[in-house]
Design an enzyme around this catalytic site. Sequence first.
Site, mmCIF file in Angstrom:
data_model
loop_
_atom_site.group_PDB
_atom_site.id
_atom_site.type_symbol
_atom_site.label_atom_id
_atom_site.label_comp_id
_atom_site.label_asym_id
_atom_site.label_seq_id
_atom_site.Cartn_x
_atom_site.Cartn_y
_atom_site.Cartn_z
ATOM 1 N N GLU A 65 -0.840 -9.312 -0.072
ATOM 2 C CA GLU A 65 -2.208 -9.559 0.375
ATOM 3 C C GLU A 65 -3.171 -9.621 -0.808
ATOM 4 O O GLU A 65 -4.099 -10.440 -0.825
ATOM 5 C CB GLU A 65 -2.635 -8.476 1.362
ATOM 6 C CG GLU A 65 -1.909 -8.577 2.701
ATOM 7 C CD GLU A 65 -2.237 -7.433 3.628
ATOM 8 O OE1 GLU A 65 -2.837 -7.688 4.685
ATOM 9 O OE2 GLU A 65 -1.908 -6.267 3.294
ATOM 10 N N ALA A 114 0.850 -1.186 0.000
ATOM 11 C CA ALA A 114 0.000 0.000 0.000
ATOM 12 C C ALA A 114 0.891 1.243 0.000
ATOM 13 O O ALA A 114 2.040 1.193 0.439
ATOM 14 C CB ALA A 114 -0.909 -0.003 1.226
ATOM 15 N N GLU A 152 4.869 -5.203 7.312
ATOM 16 C CA GLU A 152 4.139 -4.118 7.981
ATOM 17 C C GLU A 152 4.600 -3.853 9.405
ATOM 18 O O GLU A 152 4.554 -2.706 9.876
ATOM 19 C CB GLU A 152 2.630 -4.424 7.980
ATOM 20 C CG GLU A 152 1.935 -4.178 6.642
ATOM 21 C CD GLU A 152 1.955 -5.402 5.745
ATOM 22 O OE1 GLU A 152 1.214 -5.423 4.756
ATOM 23 O OE2 GLU A 152 2.743 -6.338 6.029
ATOM 24 N N GLY A 202 0.714 -5.019 1.060
ATOM 25 C CA GLY A 202 -0.581 -5.062 0.407
ATOM 26 C C GLY A 202 -0.554 -5.768 -0.932
ATOM 27 O O GLY A 202 -1.553 -6.355 -1.351
#
Length: 257
Positions: A111, A65, A131, A108
């Site tokens: 993910e 992200a 993260e 992300g």
Amino acid sequence: MTYENIIVSEQGAVGIIQFNRPKALNALNAAMITELNTALDAFQMEVAIGAIILTGNEKAFAAGADVREMKDKTFAQVKDENFLHDWDHINTITKPIIAAVSGFALGGGCEYALACDLIIAADTAKFSLPETSLGIIPGAGGTQRLVRAVGKAKAMDMILTGRMIDAGEAERSGLVSRVVAAAQVMEEAILVATKIAALSRPVAKAAKYAVNSAAELPLSEGLKLERSAIHAMFDLYDQKEGMAAFLEKRTAKFENR
């Protein structure tokens, strides 16, 4: 529709969505997620499309992200806006989705690959969930889907240490479906997607739903769901056609009904 952060194309019955922020290693920002969800919905509704591929470029599937969008947010903000809820939209797509991963799939990006139904990885692919080094935890399914894919021990190792694993370890761990040479990753993904798209669409949808349900249901309930699903298949034209074609030693001509 014109997109700024993704490239959308079709190859036969396969819809292809390519992340397109190369200068940011395809970091997933809010605008990209919005465009991605729109493109997924369009392919979901398009009758001619039977399977979808998500991919990036040779350097990165997606490098997480976009930290620049997150760093100044407060608890009140993320709670009020239900931060990351729009990342769940991929779960509403009933057509099979393949992630074709080259280079980095971090945070992300990892993910999002995990949210797909199959991951075909280039031998250059790298996966990690770093993260915790940013003072947060994975929040787009990483702590849940990774455990289901690779088990608690490997997931805990990857999440608490943030260490990066290569394609070979990812395949051995059950994170990816298959590994191919980097030059062949999209070719392989298209071959797989084309084969899936040639199936009866109701059957592919039912298979995806049943397999995904296995991660959430007790075995006894999962077996009931599976049994109900296969019973329902016998009301399809495609079941009659598929079995007739098998006995007649010819290729089935499914009509998705």
